[in-house]
Design an enzyme around this catalytic site. Structure first.
Site, mmCIF file in Angstrom:
data_model
loop_
_atom_site.group_PDB
_atom_site.id
_atom_site.type_symbol
_atom_site.label_atom_id
_atom_site.label_comp_id
_atom_site.label_asym_id
_atom_site.label_seq_id
_atom_site.Cartn_x
_atom_site.Cartn_y
_atom_site.Cartn_z
ATOM 1 N N CYS A 81 -4.405 41.061 4.762
ATOM 2 C CA CYS A 81 -4.751 39.719 4.285
ATOM 3 C C CYS A 81 -6.001 39.176 5.002
ATOM 4 O O CYS A 81 -7.098 39.651 4.719
ATOM 5 C CB CYS A 81 -3.529 38.802 4.395
ATOM 6 S SG CYS A 81 -3.639 37.420 3.243
ATOM 7 N N HIS A 181 1.118 41.509 2.832
ATOM 8 C CA HIS A 181 1.657 41.515 4.197
ATOM 9 C C HIS A 181 2.744 42.573 4.354
ATOM 10 O O HIS A 181 3.936 42.244 4.257
ATOM 11 C CB HIS A 181 2.246 40.140 4.520
ATOM 12 C CG HIS A 181 1.224 39.073 4.642
ATOM 13 N ND1 HIS A 181 0.659 38.713 5.843
ATOM 14 C CD2 HIS A 181 0.630 38.309 3.708
ATOM 15 C CE1 HIS A 181 -0.229 37.755 5.649
ATOM 16 N NE2 HIS A 181 -0.270 37.490 4.357
ATOM 17 N N GLU A 183 3.946 43.783 6.870
ATOM 18 C CA GLU A 183 4.777 43.520 8.060
ATOM 19 C C GLU A 183 5.925 42.561 7.762
ATOM 20 O O GLU A 183 6.783 42.338 8.598
ATOM 21 C CB GLU A 183 3.903 42.980 9.210
ATOM 22 C CG GLU A 183 3.398 41.553 9.052
ATOM 23 C CD GLU A 183 2.261 41.385 8.033
ATOM 24 O OE1 GLU A 183 1.919 42.363 7.339
ATOM 25 O OE2 GLU A 183 1.743 40.266 7.924
HETATM 26 N N1 GLN Z 1 -6.515 32.722 2.902
HETATM 27 C C1 GLN Z 1 -6.505 33.256 4.247
HETATM 28 C C2 GLN Z 1 -7.917 33.470 4.766
HETATM 29 O O1 GLN Z 1 -8.871 33.168 4.133
HETATM 30 C C3 GLN Z 1 -5.753 34.549 4.346
HETATM 31 C C4 GLN Z 1 -4.271 34.300 4.165
HETATM 32 C C5 GLN Z 1 -3.392 35.245 4.926
HETATM 33 O O2 GLN Z 1 -3.820 36.008 5.786
HETATM 34 N N2 GLN Z 1 -2.133 35.131 4.655
HETATM 35 O O3 GLN Z 1 -8.046 33.954 5.857
#
Ligand code: GLN
Length: 201
Positions: A81, A181, A183
């Protein structure tokens, strides 16, 4: 390398969950906040969180340059992410001063599934896992990959729904990145894939 030492970048985000999965799979997991800690690891996970915050803290803790250097010289890194955003050579919808570490020849769009969509779950076609089983993934204000360069393998795409076909997992040599994610769902297959990459490297 029998037991690889895998660092989890501990600026901000879901650090503890990655440490737990890595330890369950037999890796020696350790938190990385300072340059000497980075120097001691064989691989690194960059967790989900907020990429703009992680970027700022990387610079404040003087980790950005040493980490870029390690990535250039082949450090295996798994970004989930926000971690995917940090590994992208190019981003769309970043903040004006936002920087990435880079490493993967791809363009990543932040908050791509729509700002109103805080989180959702979806089954993925994940051919790289090689077992024909879908991967159930959790997305939280997630990015997606808009395009990839020639050296980048697409590992997973969204199987159905409005975002069907969107690229959400990639590999480029020792660098692995997911929009979601792994994890948080108790399915260790992607962390296991990463540890295989670490052992190969
Ligand atoms: N929207 C977040 C960002 O720009 C990422 C979201 C996440 O890691 N769950 O970093």
């Amino acid at each position: 390398m029998s037991t690889p030492v895998v660092g989890v970048l501990a600026m901000q985000g879901d650090v503890r969950e990655h440490v737990r999965v890595l330890r369950e799979l037999g890796a020696a997991a350790t938190r990385v906040r300072r340059p000497p800690e980075l120097a001691g690891v064989d691989a690194l996970v960059i967790p989900g969180g907020e990429s703009t915050t992680i970027d700022k803290l990387l610079r404040a803790f003087e980790l950005q340059e040493p980490l870029k250097q390690r990535i250039k010289t082949g450090l295996p890194v798994f970004g989930s992410c926000a971690g995917m955003i940090l590994l992208a050579d190019r981003i769309v919808d970043g903040t004006p001063d936002q920087q990435t570490l880079g490493g993967i020849d791809m363009t990543v769009r932040r908050n791509a599934f729509g700002r109103q969509v805080q989180s959702f779950e979806a089954d993925l076609d994940c051919t790289a896992l090689g077992d024909g089983q879908p991967y159930h993934a959790v997305f939280i204000r997630a990015p997606w990959v808009e395009d990839v360069g020639p050296g980048v393998d697409v590992l997973a795409t969204v199987a159905a729904g409005p975002a069907a076909g969107r690229i959400v997992a990639v590999r480029s040599g020792p660098l692995l990145a997911t929009s979601f994610h792994p994890e948080l769902t108790g399915d260790p297959r992607l962390h296991r894939l990463f540890l295989d990459v670490v052992k190969e490297s």
